[in-house]
Design an enzyme around this catalytic site. Structure first.
Site: not given
Length: 721
Positions: A104, A178, A507
């Site tokens: 990620d 994220h 996600s």
């Protein structure tokens, strides 16, 4: 170049250099060498050089590196997984040895979600490293974050990091938020009073707080370069992880497994006993699901039983329901104006309705609430609020058909409304000379029914590469998920630092499934990736918390297996599934052969010359936990084998949900097991009574012994009788 038999990485690099030099006359063009789990390299080549390289006997494939995108609390309570009562009953030495790799945007190690209190030593099986860099030292790894690496050569082959205006770190440190969000969803420690400006307040925790995290930062500014992804996969597989979580993927539609780095890398992971969980994507349409290889767990997104609601109080005393992340209220009413009625000179009304930069007249906007239309899902909503505030607007109302599924903290008073509310607002504004409104502060509403519902943005099947495999596999919470964040990632907060943030996307649903896979792995260390996948799929539910079938947002239509796969995950049931559908590498090869894979393509995955059986084993007989027949011509029989993973003698009885237009029977209708590990094969006969004109019809097969329910969805497309 597939698997390799070189004694060490140095000999692989030497061989790669020799090959590259034979084509280019030099080897300095190399970006990455893949030396640990499989052999290969990425390099800057001309099309002609790439063609010459592909002609080499030892090269199985050459493909262009492209860019993939990241697919971007209460959720674990909603899933009825009480970490203290269920997960912590597992033996400490077992649960602490499970390692989840996360590819990620990196991690913010100082977050309270990553404290390692109560954890034992780093598992000795872990062979990774804590790679230092900008604002990241060895001290940033601990017994929770056992390893961290970063990859940027592929990304910077196109553009250096310094050419971007956003915050970044040349290290595993997360400047985006994220990666921190997904990692804490998987394994975050318990953190009380976690919230976003008072919203969604509660105890933040990951689904598996005692597992370890290995971080592989291959994404920068929400972009993940293929060459970097493949390098991260190479390292992760060799480092000794158990589960791999990827909240990223290609743009739809996916067309191949053999030129896709996630498919290739995850195949090698599967061969080493590692389950890969990946996001299905956020395209929201049919045939847009990605990461659809059968050896990948593909995850869709659905809602929680919590909503973050705002209200719009109109001047005619009507109240419209809206959604937003407003930490304060608009005390007094302000005038309303549609963006289309405030067009700047020379700007068409339609263009102005989208409220993009330099399309509105500041003199008409000043002091008013601006009503804007969403041009498309790729529009930067945050930039809209920045622009409106900069020209004097006091608030924004955004009409968005997927309103409650994707919320933003706009930094000014702003809220989002769906189509029904937008129509009512338009009617009010068109009938009043001076329409006014005020916006409320957002409040957290719990016990919202029905839930879950499928998120409007969640990508759907059918599978565009191998349509006999139903995709996605399962759905999990992915709407407005609160988790840890990077305090330097200020994009949605109007300039305010955040330790926790609310984000939506597949996600967010993907790490929920990664955590459940870690729990199942901790409970059953010897289980294969396919067995773990089967346990999660066959125990999933297709009912919401009101007892009705799961439906879609925002129209309320009934969802199908192409929305949710086998259903909404049930973590507690997955630990004890009763039966599993297992498959291994040979089964995968047979499946690829049945779908027309060439020897060259198979060599790309395995590095070995493999010749398919003639005729190949039928694709429909691949021992997958779901049952799909995409090209049905007349009667057909499908075979499956289940492995008993319970204790003591038992009898499972079949129950069928008949697809429309097809008669289904199971032989034998009952399965009798005596010992754990026993395998039994059964046959499913399909007899069509009418064609479906290329449209799929759905049903299900459930095996039950009165305690366990082992359910497999069925999807059939009848072309002829």
């Amino acid at each position: 170049m597939g698997y390799h038999k070189h004694p060490n990485s140095e000999s692989v690099i030497k061989a790669n250099h020799e090959m590259l030099t034979s084509v280019t006359g030099r080897h300095e063009a190399t970006i990455h060498h893949y030396t640990r789990s499989f052999r290969g390299f990425s390099a800057m080549l001309t099309p002609e050089q790439a063609r010459k390289l592909a002609e080499s006997d030892s090269v199985t494939s050459v493909f262009e590196s492209r860019e993939y995108k990241i697919h971007t609390t209460q959720s674990w309570d909603f899933l009825r997984l009480d970490s203290a009562q269920q997960y912590n009953q597992l033996p400490m030495n077992v649960k602490s040895d499970v390692i989840v790799g996360v590819i990620d945007t990196g991690i913010w190690p100082e977050s309270r979600s990553f404290n390692d209190q109560g954890l034992g030593p780093v598992p000795t099986k872990f062979k990774g490293q804590c790679q230092t860099g900008e604002m990241f030292t060895l001290a940033n790894c601990n017994r929770k974050i056992v390893g961290a690496r970063f990859y940027l050569k592929g990304f910077e082959a196109g553009k250096p990091l310094e050419s971007f205006s956003q915050t970044f770190f040349r290290s595993p440190r997360d400047g985006d938020g994220h990666g921190t969000h997904t990692a804490s969803t998987i394994a975050g420690s318990l953190v009380s009073n976690a919230n976003l400006f008072g919203l969604a307040n509660g105890t933040a925790r990951g689904g598996a707080p005692s597992v370890r995290l290995a971080i592989y930062k291959a994404c920068w500014f929400k972009i993940c370069n293929n060459a970097d992804i493949l390098s991260a996969l190479d390292d992760a597989i060799s480092d000794g992880i158990d589960i791999l979580s990827l909240s990223l993927g290609p743009e739809p539609p996916q067309t191949s497994y053999f030129e896709d780095p996630v498919s290739i890398g995850s195949f090698h992971a599967f061969s080493k006993g590692i389950l890969v969980s990946a996001a299905a994507g956020n395209a929201g349409l049919s045939r847009t699901a990605t990461n659809v290889a059968p050896w990948i767990m593909t995850v869709a997104a659905s809602t929680l039983n919590r909503e973050l609601q705002s209200k719009i109080y109109l001047g005619n005393s009507k109240v419209l329901k809206s959604f937003g992340l407003n930490p304060s209220k608009l005390d007094s009413a302000s005038g309303l104006i549609a963006g289309s009625d405030a067009a700047a000179p020379g700007i068409p009304q339609k263009n102005a309705s989208f409220c993009q930069t330099n399309t509105l007249n500041p003199n008409l906007i000043k002091g008013k609430i601006v009503v804007c239309q969403l041009e498309n899902e790729h529009v930067d909503r945050i930039q809209m609020r920045v622009y409106i505030r900069s020209i004097g607007g006091v608030a924004m109302i955004l009409a968005d058909p997927v309103a409650q599924d994707i919320l933003f903290n706009f930094g000014i008073q702003a809220t989002v409304i769906g189509q029904e509310e937008a129509t009512e607002l338009q009617t009010y504004m068109s009938t009043k000379k001076n329409p006014v409104a005020r916006l409320s502060q957002t409040s957290t509403q719990m016990s919202i029914e029905p839930a879950p519902a499928m998120a409007a943005f969640s990508s759907k099947g059918p599978n565009t590469v191998t349509p006999d495999i139903i995709k996605p596999d399962v759905t999990a919470p992915g709407v407005n998920i609160l988790a840890a964040w990077s305090p330097v990632a200020l994009g949605d907060a109007g300039g305010r630092s955040l330790d926790y943030n609310i984000v939506s996307g597949t996600s967010m649903s993907c790490p929920h499934v990664s955590a459940v896979a870690a729990i199942v792995k901790a409970s059953h260390p010897s289980w294969s990736p396919a067995a773990i996948k089967s346990a999660i799929m066959t125990t999933a539910t297709i009912l919401d918390d009101s007892g009705n079938y799961i439906r879609r947002h925002p129209d309320g239509s009934r969802a199908t297996p192409f929305d949710y796969g086998s259903g909404h995950i049930n973590p507690v049931a997955a630990i004890d599934p009763g039966l599993v559908y297992d498959f291994d590498l040979k089964d995968v090869i047979d499946f690829l052969c049945s779908n027309g894979a060439t020897s060259a393509q198979l060599k790309n995955l395995t590095s070995e010359t493999i010749y398919c059986n003639n005729p190949p084993k039928p694709s429909v007989n691949f021992n997958y936990p779901s049952i799909g027949v995409s090209n049905m011509k007349g009667n057909i029989s499908v075979y499956r084998t289940v492995t008993y993973v319970g204790n003591g003698p038992t009898v499972y009885v079949s129950k069928l949900e008949q697809p429309t237009g097809v008669n289904v029977s199971v032989i034998p209708p009952t399965l009798r097991f005596t010992n754990t590990g026993e395998k039994l094969t059964f046959r499913i006969d399909f007899t069509p009574s009418k064609t479906s004109s290329g449209i799929f019809t759905f049903g299900a097969l459930t095996w039950s012994n009165g305690i366990h329910r082992v359910r497999s969805p069925i999807a059939l497309s009848v072309l002829s009788l």
